[in-house]
Each structure stands twice: as structure tokens, then as C-alpha cells.
Enzyme design. Structure first.
Site, PDB file in Angstrom:
ATOM      1  N   ASN A   1      -8.182  -2.423   3.487  1.00  0.00           N
ATOM      2  CA  ASN A   1      -8.105  -3.692   4.147  1.00  0.00           C
ATOM      3  C   ASN A   1      -8.083  -3.716   5.603  1.00  0.00           C
ATOM      4  OD1 ASN A   1      -5.378  -2.692   3.864  1.00  0.00           O
ATOM      5  ND2 ASN A   1      -4.610  -4.817   3.862  1.00  0.00           N
TER       6      ASN A   1
ATOM      7  N   CYS B   1      -1.471  -7.362   3.380  1.00  0.00           N
ATOM      8  CA  CYS B   1      -0.064  -7.342   2.636  1.00  0.00           C
ATOM      9  C   CYS B   1       0.726  -8.403   3.192  1.00  0.00           C
ATOM     10  CB  CYS B   1       0.592  -5.869   2.726  1.00  0.00           C
ATOM     11  SG  CYS B   1       0.584  -5.432   4.441  1.00  0.00           S
TER      12      CYS B   1
ATOM     13  N   SER C   1      -0.955  -0.411  -2.806  1.00  0.00           N
ATOM     14  CA  SER C   1      -0.179  -1.398  -3.871  1.00  0.00           C
ATOM     15  C   SER C   1       0.858  -0.885  -4.417  1.00  0.00           C
ATOM     16  CB  SER C   1      -1.232  -1.496  -5.081  1.00  0.00           C
ATOM     17  OG  SER C   1      -1.405  -0.493  -5.649  1.00  0.00           O
TER      18      SER C   1
ATOM     19  N   VAL D   1       0.533   1.864  -7.495  1.00  0.00           N
ATOM     20  CA  VAL D   1       0.108   3.062  -6.960  1.00  0.00           C
ATOM     21  C   VAL D   1       1.238   3.902  -6.238  1.00  0.00           C
ATOM     22  CG1 VAL D   1      -1.607   4.551  -5.641  1.00  0.00           C
ATOM     23  CG2 VAL D   1      -2.474   2.708  -6.905  1.00  0.00           C
ATOM     24  N   GLY D   2       1.991   3.064  -5.180  1.00  0.00           N
ATOM     25  CA  GLY D   2       3.226   3.447  -4.610  1.00  0.00           C
ATOM     26  C   GLY D   2       4.091   4.081  -5.521  1.00  0.00           C
TER      27      GLY D   2
ATOM     28  N   GLU E   1       4.593   1.593   2.106  1.00  0.00           N
ATOM     29  CA  GLU E   1       4.324   0.105   2.743  1.00  0.00           C
ATOM     30  C   GLU E   1       3.461  -0.245   1.579  1.00  0.00           C
ATOM     31  OE1 GLU E   1       2.887  -2.961   3.405  1.00  0.00           O
ATOM     32  OE2 GLU E   1       1.865  -2.122   5.124  1.00  0.00           O
TER      33      GLU E   1
END
Length: 489
Positions: free
Chosen positions: A154, A287, A232, A235-236, A253
Site C-alpha cells: 500500500n 492501516c 495484516s 499474517v503477522g 505493524e
């Protein structure tokens, strides 16, 4: 047609070359769907070589004078400004960012690098007294060694730079794994700029790879000591699990469901303007973007009217156009995700105050009103140009609803009373919150990061230095020490 063919190779272990995989990535413009370049992807063998070389080169880099490190970082900042138009063009064509967004991303990256140029001088040694006679305690700050950096699509350039510049400035090597949607702006371009600024070859590598080819090797390799991930929450969590099993530190983050609170004494015109920017910058694919607009019923109708009017005048279309605000979403998968959330929200009872449309990867703005916080769309990170407006009875309900989320990244409060707004801000469980401003703020010298499911750790200023360093205690016994035993000959 512009050519992007120069970006077909990757810097791996000190040389620009093809990856070793048989898979070839086609990098496409998300607005036109035209191919920009093909990149031969990497394998686990490339990952291992990148880490080995970064580890080797880092040992010398760690001993490099802070003045030399500062010089290279400042040169990189100068190159960013000199190549602004090239970088802007790549952000537009690879990431689908508007020209406004692309210039913001470049300016933010320049500020990040300039701030990081001071970090080599923050690698201090501190002296502490000792309870043992004749002893001096020293605590020295050291680089961790090599950092794994996994970045999103992004804000690919600035979000990569946010980890790369501080990691390098504090004496580390880095290996970057950019999103497959944005490998150029998320990795290759940064590596080229630092290389041209004088960074030693091999200190940065960029791995453009499919998980089918490298699995978890980017994280499990024994060389990197920290995994810095932006993306995301889903996934984090997986990255944190794998890193934890390998006893690696993580800096995460993650997602956000950011609340924008409009109290009954707010300046509604200013609040509406701020909400339009904070919601629709980069199509809401941020985000920090506003996800829920929470408005006191006393000013609800006035706010909705002003907000819808302003949103309906936003220019939508080709991000190459200077006036475009709303460009494409990154890919068709993201379009389908946003479409599904929209349909579910309407099905659950949200009213459509402004109806957009979907053409290819472009989603024009939708505004939903009378939204309830327990609707699935209000509990999800939308990452698209859909604004949700939630009515509340009073300040207490606004606080309760703002906190009723698994996320806690950013937020905003509008009120004519600074004291009142500050009181509300302190009650919101979030890493960052802004009074009489919108939620998308990022400055290089203050702590950036979230609470709850929005992540672990902080970026910015002294907090970045802490993320990418470790400390060592060295004691120096300058006078002979008396021990309770072992003294006899």
C-alpha cells in the site's frame, strides 16, 4: 509507453541478477493492467546467500565511523529528492497511488532518512556505578546484526524505508522481501538508491519470491535476529509464531480499525474536511485510514450532509491525472474483498447515503450511514473507499464504541474544547490518536505503532534505535577484588 525494463534483476548477495526460481513474476499496473516488467523470482538458495553475504559485510559496516554512515544516509536523502519524479512515476504505475499520494510518500521517505542519519550518533556507551569496589559498569548499544524486512504493497516505498533506513543507520545489514504486487518500489528502488549513495555491496539484498519457493526460510534462517513486518494481523500472527519458535525478536505493524470521533461541540466543517482526507487518501488502503466515523447525534445530520457533499466531488480515475484523488485498488482480489464487505454491510442494515460503483480495479466512494458497531463491516479493516458513519448518544458511548474493536492503531477526536478532547483521547486504547486532525499521521521522530491486534513495537526516533539494537553489559574490575573463597595458595 514508458519502459520499466531496468527493474528485471534483483540485488542478491552483492550482485544484480536473476533469481534462481523457474517462476517469473509479472508486475502490472493496477489501473491499466498492463505489464511493467517480468522478474525471475528467488529460491531458498538465494535467501541463504543473501543472508550470508549481509552477515559478512555487516561486520565491517558495524565498525564504520558514524560520520561515514551519516554521510551515506544524507546522500541517500539527496538522491531521493533528485529522483523524486522517477519515484513518483513508479508509485503511480506500480502501486496505483495518485500523484498526491506518491509525492507524500516520497517526502515522508526523505524525512525518515534524514532522521535516521542521526542514529549512528545514538549508539552510545553508558557508565554505571557498581556495588563492587573498584569496578566500573559499561552498557554499550550494538547493532543486532542482520534484519529481515517484509513489506506491504500500500505504501511500499515509505513503509520499506521506515525499517531499512534505521536498520542500516544503527549498523545492521538488511534483507528485504517486498510484496509481489510492488517489488520495485518496495525493494529494488531502495536498494539502488542506497547503493548509489555509497552503501557497501551486499549489505542490502532484495528477495522477490513466492512462498511456494522459499516457504518460511526468510524467517527461519539462522542469520537474521529481528523480523520487521508490516501487513495484516492474520499474517503477522503467523510470522510471530514462526519467529518465536526460532527465538527471534519481531517488530509488527499490523491492521487498524481506526475511530474518528466527532463530539457535539466540534467544528463540523473542519471535521468533515479532515474525515474526507483521512478516509480516502490512497483509496483507504492505509492501516491508519479512518475506518469508523463516530458522530454525536446532536451534529450527526449536519456532519453527514457536509461529508457526503465533499466526497461526491472527489475526482476518480487515472492516477496519472494531477487532479485524481481516487485511483485503483491494488488488484482484483482486493476489489472482491471490499465488495463483499460492502454487500454484507448493506444486508445487515446500513443505509447508502452515497452510492459508488465498481469498474475494473476502481471503486468509487461509498458512504454508509446508520451503521452499528457490531456489523461485520464495522469490525473489519475495510482497506477500501467505503466510509462508515456511526451515530452515538454522547461522549461516553463514543468512547465505548471506539474501544470496541480488536485493533488499536490510530484515532482522532474533534472538539472545540482541547481539555475535553484530550480527556477522550486518553481513554481510547490505541497507539496513536490526534486531536482536531485525521488519523493518517506519521512523523519520523515520534513513536509509531499500535496496541492490541495492531502490532508489537514502535518505529520512529529513539524508538527505532531501540528496535534495531541490543545492549551489552561490560564490567571492568580495576582493583583486585576480594572473594569469599579461593584466595589461599
Amino acid at each position: 509507453m514508458k519502459s520499466y525494463s531496468e527493474w528485471f534483476m534483483c540485488p542478491i548477495a552483492g550482485e544484480w541478477r536473476d533469481g534462481s526460481s523457474d517462476r517469473v513474476l509479472s508486475v502490472e499496473n493496477p489501473y491499466t493492467n498492463k505489464e511493467l516488467v517480468k522478474i525471475k523470482m528467488a529460491t531458498t538458495s538465494d535467501v541463504n546467500k543473501a543472508y550470508e553475504e549481509a552477515e559478512r559485510v555487516q561486520k565491517k559496516w558495524a565498525q564504520t565511523s558514524p560520520y561515514e554512515k551519516e554521510k551515506i544516509l544524507r546522500k541517500a536523502a539527496d538522491l531521493l529528492e533528485e529522483r523524486r519524479e522517477q519515484i513518483v512515476d513508479l508509485i503511480i504505475n506500480e502501486a496505483g497511488g495518485s500523484r498526491i499520494k506518491a509525492n507524500m510518500e516520497v517526502s515522508g521517505s526523505i524525512n525518515l532518512v534524514k532522521e535516521a542519519a542521526s542514529y549512528p550518533f545514538q549508539m552510545e556507551t553508558r557508565i554505571f556505578p557498581s556495588i563492587v569496589p573498584g569496578k566500573t559498569n559499561m552498557v554499550i548499544k550494538e547493532p543486532v546484526g542482520v534484519v529481515s524486512i517484509i513489506t506491504p504493497w500500500n505504501f511500499p516505498f515509505s513503509l520499506s524505508m521506515r525499517s531499512v533506513a534505521p536498520a542500516l543507520a544503527t549498523g545492521n545489514g538488511v534483507v528485504i522481501k517486498p510484496s509481489l504486487d510492488t517489488p520495485i518500489t518496495g525493494g529494488l528502488l531502495l536498494a539502488k538508491i542506497f547503493e548509489d549513495a555509497g552503501l557497501p555491496a551486499g549489505l542490502i539484498s532484495v528477495i522477490v519470491a513466492s512462498s511456494q519457493d522459499i516457504g518460511n526460510s526468510f524467517i527461519t534462517n539462522s542469520v537474521p535476529k529481528i523480523v520487521s513486518f508490516t501487513g495484516s494481523t492474520e499474517v503477522g500472527r503467523k510470522i510471530a509464531q514462526v519467529a518465536g519458535e526460532n527465538l527471534k525478536k519481531v517488530s509488527l505493524e499490523l491492521g487498524g480499525n481506526n475511530a474518528f470521533i466527532v463530539l457535539d461541540d466540534a467544528n463540523i466543517e473542519n471535521a468533515a474536511k479532515a474525515a474526507v482526507f483521512g478516509k480516502f487518501l490512497h483509496q483507504g488502503q492505509i492501516c491508519m485510514a479512518i475506518n469508523r466515523i463516530i458522530v454525536d447525534k446532536a451534529v450527526y445530520n449536519e456532519f453527514v450532509e457536509k461529508f457526503v457533499h465533499k466526497v461526491s466531488n472527489l475526482k476518480v480515475g487515472d492516477p496519472e491525472n494531477q487532479e485524481t484523488v481516487i485511483g485503483p485498488l491494488i488488484n482484483q482480489k482486493q476489489v472482491e474483498t471490499v465488495k463483499g464487505l460492502l454487500e454484507k454491510g448493506i444486508e445487515e442494515g446500513a443505509k447508502v447515503a452515497l452510492e459508488g460503483k465498481i469498474v475494473g480495479n476502481v471503486v468509487t466512494p461509498f458512504v454508509l450511514t446508520d451503521v452499528k458497531n457490531n456489523m461485520s463491516i464495522a469490525q473489519s479493516e475495510i482497506f477500501g473507499p467505503i466510509a462508515l458513519i456511526i451515530p452515538v448518544q454522547d461522549e461516553d458511548e463514543a468512547v465505548r464504541i471506539a474501544n470496541d474493536s480488536q485493533y488499536g492503531l490510530s484515532g482522532a477526536v474533534f472538539s472545540r474544547s482541547t481539555k475535553r478532547a484530550l480527556n477522550v483521547a486518553k481513554q481510547i486504547k490505541t497507539g496513536m490518536i490526534h486531536i482536531n486532525d485525521q488519523t493518517v499521521n506519521n512523523e519520523p521522530m515520534v513513536p509509531f505503532g499500535g496496541e492490541k491486534d495492531s502490532g508489537i513495537g514502535r518505529h520512529g526516533g529513539e524508538w527505532s534505535v531501540e528496535e534495531f539494537t541490543t545492549v551489552k553489559w561490560i564490567s571492568l574490575q580495576e582493583k583486585e577484588r576480594a572473594f569469599p573463597f579461593g584466595a589461599s595458595n
